[in-house]
Design a protein around this motif. Structure first.
Motif, PDB file in Angstrom:
ATOM      1  N   GLY A 189       9.882  -3.095  -9.404  1.00 36.14           N
ATOM      2  CA  GLY A 189       8.861  -4.097  -9.089  1.00 36.14           C
ATOM      3  C   GLY A 189       9.429  -5.489  -8.927  1.00 36.14           C
ATOM      4  O   GLY A 189       8.702  -6.479  -9.061  1.00 36.14           O
ATOM      5  N   SER A 190      10.733  -5.592  -8.621  1.00 35.78           N
ATOM      6  CA  SER A 190      11.363  -6.905  -8.475  1.00 35.78           C
ATOM      7  C   SER A 190      11.042  -7.579  -7.152  1.00 35.78           C
ATOM      8  O   SER A 190      11.543  -8.662  -6.872  1.00 35.78           O
ATOM      9  CB  SER A 190      12.881  -6.790  -8.621  1.00 35.78           C
ATOM     10  OG  SER A 190      13.224  -6.466  -9.947  1.00 35.78           O
ATOM     11  N   SER A 191      10.194  -6.963  -6.350  1.00 31.23           N
ATOM     12  CA  SER A 191       9.641  -7.609  -5.160  1.00 31.23           C
ATOM     13  C   SER A 191       8.180  -7.989  -5.414  1.00 31.23           C
ATOM     14  O   SER A 191       7.777  -9.132  -5.192  1.00 31.23           O
ATOM     15  CB  SER A 191       9.745  -6.684  -3.944  1.00 31.23           C
ATOM     16  OG  SER A 191       9.120  -7.250  -2.822  1.00 31.23           O
ATOM     17  N   ILE A 192       7.395  -7.065  -5.922  1.00 26.35           N
ATOM     18  CA  ILE A 192       5.981  -7.333  -6.179  1.00 26.35           C
ATOM     19  C   ILE A 192       5.802  -8.370  -7.278  1.00 26.35           C
ATOM     20  O   ILE A 192       4.942  -9.263  -7.167  1.00 26.35           O
ATOM     21  CB  ILE A 192       5.246  -6.023  -6.533  1.00 26.35           C
ATOM     22  CG1 ILE A 192       5.091  -5.167  -5.269  1.00 26.35           C
ATOM     23  CG2 ILE A 192       3.878  -6.292  -7.164  1.00 26.35           C
ATOM     24  CD1 ILE A 192       4.411  -3.842  -5.494  1.00 26.35           C
ATOM     25  N   GLY A 193       6.598  -8.300  -8.343  1.00 24.81           N
ATOM     26  CA  GLY A 193       6.468  -9.262  -9.433  1.00 24.81           C
ATOM     27  C   GLY A 193       6.644 -10.695  -8.971  1.00 24.81           C
ATOM     28  O   GLY A 193       5.746 -11.537  -9.133  1.00 24.81           O
ATOM     29  N   PRO A 194       7.790 -11.047  -8.367  1.00 23.62           N
ATOM     30  CA  PRO A 194       7.950 -12.398  -7.835  1.00 23.62           C
ATOM     31  C   PRO A 194       6.960 -12.719  -6.717  1.00 23.62           C
ATOM     32  O   PRO A 194       6.497 -13.857  -6.599  1.00 23.62           O
ATOM     33  CB  PRO A 194       9.388 -12.390  -7.302  1.00 23.62           C
ATOM     34  CG  PRO A 194      10.083 -11.349  -8.101  1.00 23.62           C
ATOM     35  CD  PRO A 194       9.049 -10.278  -8.328  1.00 23.62           C
ATOM     36  N   GLY A 228       0.393   1.520  -5.415  1.00 20.58           N
ATOM     37  CA  GLY A 228       0.218   0.302  -4.633  1.00 20.58           C
ATOM     38  C   GLY A 228      -1.117   0.228  -3.938  1.00 20.58           C
ATOM     39  O   GLY A 228      -1.663  -0.861  -3.717  1.00 20.58           O
ATOM     40  N   ASN A 229      -1.684   1.385  -3.565  1.00 21.79           N
ATOM     41  CA  ASN A 229      -3.013   1.399  -2.972  1.00 21.79           C
ATOM     42  C   ASN A 229      -4.046   0.827  -3.938  1.00 21.79           C
ATOM     43  O   ASN A 229      -4.960   0.109  -3.540  1.00 21.79           O
ATOM     44  CB  ASN A 229      -3.391   2.835  -2.594  1.00 21.79           C
ATOM     45  CG  ASN A 229      -3.610   3.030  -1.104  1.00 21.79           C
ATOM     46  OD1 ASN A 229      -4.646   3.524  -0.684  1.00 21.79           O
ATOM     47  ND2 ASN A 229      -2.638   2.636  -0.304  1.00 21.79           N
ATOM     48  N   ALA A 230      -3.903   1.137  -5.221  1.00 22.75           N
ATOM     49  CA  ALA A 230      -4.838   0.608  -6.224  1.00 22.75           C
ATOM     50  C   ALA A 230      -4.709  -0.901  -6.341  1.00 22.75           C
ATOM     51  O   ALA A 230      -5.711  -1.609  -6.500  1.00 22.75           O
ATOM     52  CB  ALA A 230      -4.581   1.271  -7.576  1.00 22.75           C
ATOM     53  N   ALA A 287       0.820  -1.218   0.000  1.00 23.94           N
ATOM     54  CA  ALA A 287       0.000   0.000   0.000  1.00 23.94           C
ATOM     55  C   ALA A 287       0.847   1.258   0.000  1.00 23.94           C
ATOM     56  O   ALA A 287       0.381   2.334  -0.395  1.00 23.94           O
ATOM     57  CB  ALA A 287      -0.943  -0.004   1.203  1.00 23.94           C
ATOM     58  N   PHE A 288       2.093   1.163   0.457  1.00 23.37           N
ATOM     59  CA  PHE A 288       3.018   2.291   0.445  1.00 23.37           C
ATOM     60  C   PHE A 288       3.713   2.448  -0.908  1.00 23.37           C
ATOM     61  O   PHE A 288       4.293   3.493  -1.195  1.00 23.37           O
ATOM     62  CB  PHE A 288       4.128   2.074   1.479  1.00 23.37           C
ATOM     63  CG  PHE A 288       3.729   2.335   2.907  1.00 23.37           C
ATOM     64  CD1 PHE A 288       2.580   3.026   3.225  1.00 23.37           C
ATOM     65  CD2 PHE A 288       4.532   1.885   3.947  1.00 23.37           C
ATOM     66  CE1 PHE A 288       2.225   3.272   4.539  1.00 23.37           C
ATOM     67  CE2 PHE A 288       4.198   2.131   5.268  1.00 23.37           C
ATOM     68  CZ  PHE A 288       3.043   2.828   5.563  1.00 23.37           C
ATOM     69  N   SER A 289       3.704   1.404  -1.714  1.00 22.95           N
ATOM     70  CA  SER A 289       4.592   1.315  -2.872  1.00 22.95           C
ATOM     71  C   SER A 289       4.009   1.968  -4.117  1.00 22.95           C
ATOM     72  O   SER A 289       2.874   2.448  -4.121  1.00 22.95           O
ATOM     73  CB  SER A 289       4.880  -0.164  -3.167  1.00 22.95           C
ATOM     74  OG  SER A 289       3.756  -0.779  -3.773  1.00 22.95           O
ATOM     75  N   GLY A 290       4.799   1.922  -5.178  1.00 20.39           N
ATOM     76  CA  GLY A 290       4.325   2.376  -6.475  1.00 20.39           C
ATOM     77  C   GLY A 290       3.460   1.350  -7.182  1.00 20.39           C
ATOM     78  O   GLY A 290       2.875   1.648  -8.223  1.00 20.39           O
ATOM     79  N   GLY A 291       3.383   0.135  -6.634  1.00 19.79           N
ATOM     80  CA  GLY A 291       2.503  -0.890  -7.203  1.00 19.79           C
ATOM     81  C   GLY A 291       3.012  -1.515  -8.481  1.00 19.79           C
ATOM     82  O   GLY A 291       2.243  -2.133  -9.212  1.00 19.79           O
TER      83      GLY A 291
END
Length: 588
Positions: free
Chosen positions: A566-571, A243-245, A81-85
């Motif tokens: 996004g190398s955390s959200i993607g994986p 990231g909120n979206a 929620a803090f991130s760029g998503g």
């Protein structure tokens, strides 16, 4: 970027109003907790509510499983929620729409070159195969919707590098999830206006230049008017971006599948029977509630960035990860017989961080990824008043340089034009007010460079000479010291209207501003050893039946390296998808 209630900066709450409401009676909430020890049974229990855990929950629920998500804090969304998503997914379905042809072969070549001996053949093959599948499946079955962006990989000159592997999340109308919107974690100050007013990043030029045209003014009036009405009706803005979206879209998808969401509920320990996880004990309101599980428990608590033990793994103090990220998944995994992976060379997602100290409240942190520090008219100097790195470099590399050179505090310096046009951290562009940030010492200002040097405590002659040389680079468009603006990644975050170099502009119009930045991180990347289905492994490499770890509770598939945005959200979402499918296939 974008802003808690209609108050000046520095006066609103950190995560929103500090008022505890009873659990809402929506489809994806339990109505009320039992205060006794009555057991409940689910097929799957997910610990944590960031994107990886919510993805796992959705995939499992879509395949007919009874799913519960437990969140330790009041706020759903975790660090997501803090991130760029953004999600780094090579060879994704959206790249052709921006005229990019990509392949898993090229991505594998790129990762081989970036990771070297950290390249894990099995895990990366699973990621490259399932990442594009996850995007297609989630867009077909859930409310998750991505959009392409021509962002280059972070190592642009490395063979196999490409563009468009980072997918952003389409903005979302949070009114769709009803009262649950009140329990979504607030965006970071500086990534929203007035606390919770968010817009699509592509629309920022209109919002930050409201008097530039009739269209811009109309758009700004529309956005602000909706926000005011939202605050009256919902207590916060409901237009969700970044990231909120992503969190909003995932929560809406879970609502549709009847997934239960419990907040204020801390996972304590698993129940093991004959080496298999068969339950989870959860703490709420002073009571321990034992829950049975038929398929498995998924650890997705967001890593341990806010835990004191983070200092054992990270070479700096400050983190912008969510306050609930204190290592519950790591602790529960180890207690259940799981093993940690070998330490990574880098155990976190590094980013320079600025701090806002408000008396009586937690320190607020802002990670400077790229959007502000890459813009013309600014530079970053160390305590000696001299530049030490390309200010537009990817955040992992920039902070790594701070570590290597022993820089524990630096100063982001910009002139009046830079601040008013682009903003600096929590200080948003004109016409948004900055007086509270000046009063609280987040931002320093002075009429001259020499006076600013005295205020921030760097040698006056060094800072004057540094800026004089920097301005000469801006005039020619060539940074002869650190090559700022010389590659595609730098230029992506620059200002294309500035010539001849979109990242270089003279810092010459007073007053001059500075804010202190520190080496920090936005999450840990070190965690439990897992297999290709995100099952937690024991010390012998055998999976623990019924136990999974995804996101930052799972050790980084890239060994702590960071190949692209996004190398955390993607994986995290990819292995969440694989975990959900594995749970659906597993036997009771």
């Amino acid at each position: 970027m974008l802003f808690t209630r209609l108050k000046p900066f520095g006066t609103g709450p950190v995560q929103g109003p500090h008022v505890r409401h009873p659990l809402h009676r929506s489809r994806c909430h339990v109505k009320r907790f039992h205060t006794g020890n009555e057991a409940r049974e689910f097929d799957v229990i997910v610990v944590g509510s960031g994107c990886s855990g919510l993805t796992t929950a959705f995939v499992a629920a879509k395949h007919g499983l009874r799913v519960l998500v437990v969140e330790k804090t009041r706020w759903f969304g975790g660090t997501t929620a803090f991130s760029g998503g953004g999600a780094w997914i090579p060879a994704n379905k959206h790249q052709p729409s921006i005229q990019i042809e990509d392949s898993t072969g090229e991505a594998s070549k790129y990762l081989h070159n970036v990771l070297g001996p950290l390249y894990n053949q099995d895990l990366i093959a699973a990621f490259l195969k399932s990442g594009p599948e996850m995007v297609e499946w989630m867009e077909a079955h859930s409310k998750v919707a991505f959009k392409p962006v021509p962002l280059p990989d972070y190592h642009v000159s490395t063979p196999g590098a490409s563009v468009g592997r980072t997918l952003l999340t389409k903005e979302f109308d949070g009114r769709v999830i009803g009262k649950l919107i009140k329990d979504v974690r607030y965006p970071l100050q500086g990534l929203s206006a007035f606390g919770t007013m968010q817009v699509d990043p592509a629309a920022l030029p209109k919002l930050t230049n409201p008097f530039g045209s009739i269209g811009n003014l109309g758009y700004a009036i529309q956005i602000v008017s909706r926000y005011i009405l939202d605050v009256i009706a919902w207590g916060k803005g409901t237009a969700m971006a970044n990231g909120n979206a992503l969190v909003g879209r995932l929560l809406a998808s879970l609502q549709r599948e009847g997934v239960q969401l419990w907040n204020n509920s801390a996972a304590l320990e698993t129940v093991l029977e004959h080496g298999r996880v068969t339950g989870l004990k959860v703490h709420h309101s002073g009571h321990t509630i034992p829950l049975r599980v038929t398929k498995g428990v998924v650890l997705a608590s967001g890593g341990f960035g806010r835990s004191p033990e983070a200092q054992e793994y990270l070479p700096h103090e400050w983190t912008a990860s969510a306050p609930g990220s204190t290592g519950d998944g790591k602790r529960i995994g180890l207690q259940s017989g799981g093993a940690l992976a070998p330490k990574n060379p880098m155990n976190g997602i590094f980013a320079p961080i600025s701090l806002l100290k408000v008396p009586g409240k937690p320190i607020r942190r802002y990670p400077h990824f790229a959007i502000d520090r890459s813009k013309p008219g600014s530079l970053i100097v160390g305590p000696d008043g001299k530049r030490f790195e390309n200010e537009s470099a990817p955040y992992q590399e920039f902070v790594s340089t701070m570590h290597r050179k022993g820089i524990q505090k630096a100063f982001y310096v910009g002139d009046r034009t830079h601040l008013r046009k682009y903003g600096m951290g929590m200080a948003l562009p004109w016409p948004y007010p900055i007086w509270q940030l000046l009063r609280r010492g987040y931002l320093e200002h002075a009429p001259t460079i020499s006076a600013l040097a005295d205020k921030i405590g760097v040698p006056r002659v060094n800072l004057e000479r540094t800026i004089e040389q920097f301005n000469s680079f801006a005039a020619t468009g060539k940074d002869l010291e650190y090559s700022r603006g010389a590659n595609e990644y730098d230029r992506f975050y620059g200002d294309s209207s500035v010539k001849p170099n979109p990242n270089l502009g003279a810092c010459q119009r007073g007053p001059f501003y500075a804010l202190r930045i520190y080496p920090g991180n936005v999450s840990t990347l070190f965690g439990l050893a897992t297999n290709t289905d995100a099952q937690v492994l024991d010390a012998r490499g055998n999976p623990i039946a019924g136990l999974y770890a995804v996101g930052c509770d799972q050790n980084s598939v890239f060994g702590g390296a960071y190949p692209g945005g996004g190398s955390s959200i993607g994986p995290g979402m990819t292995f969440g998808y694989r975990a959900g499918l594995s749970l659906a296939r597993s036997k009771k």
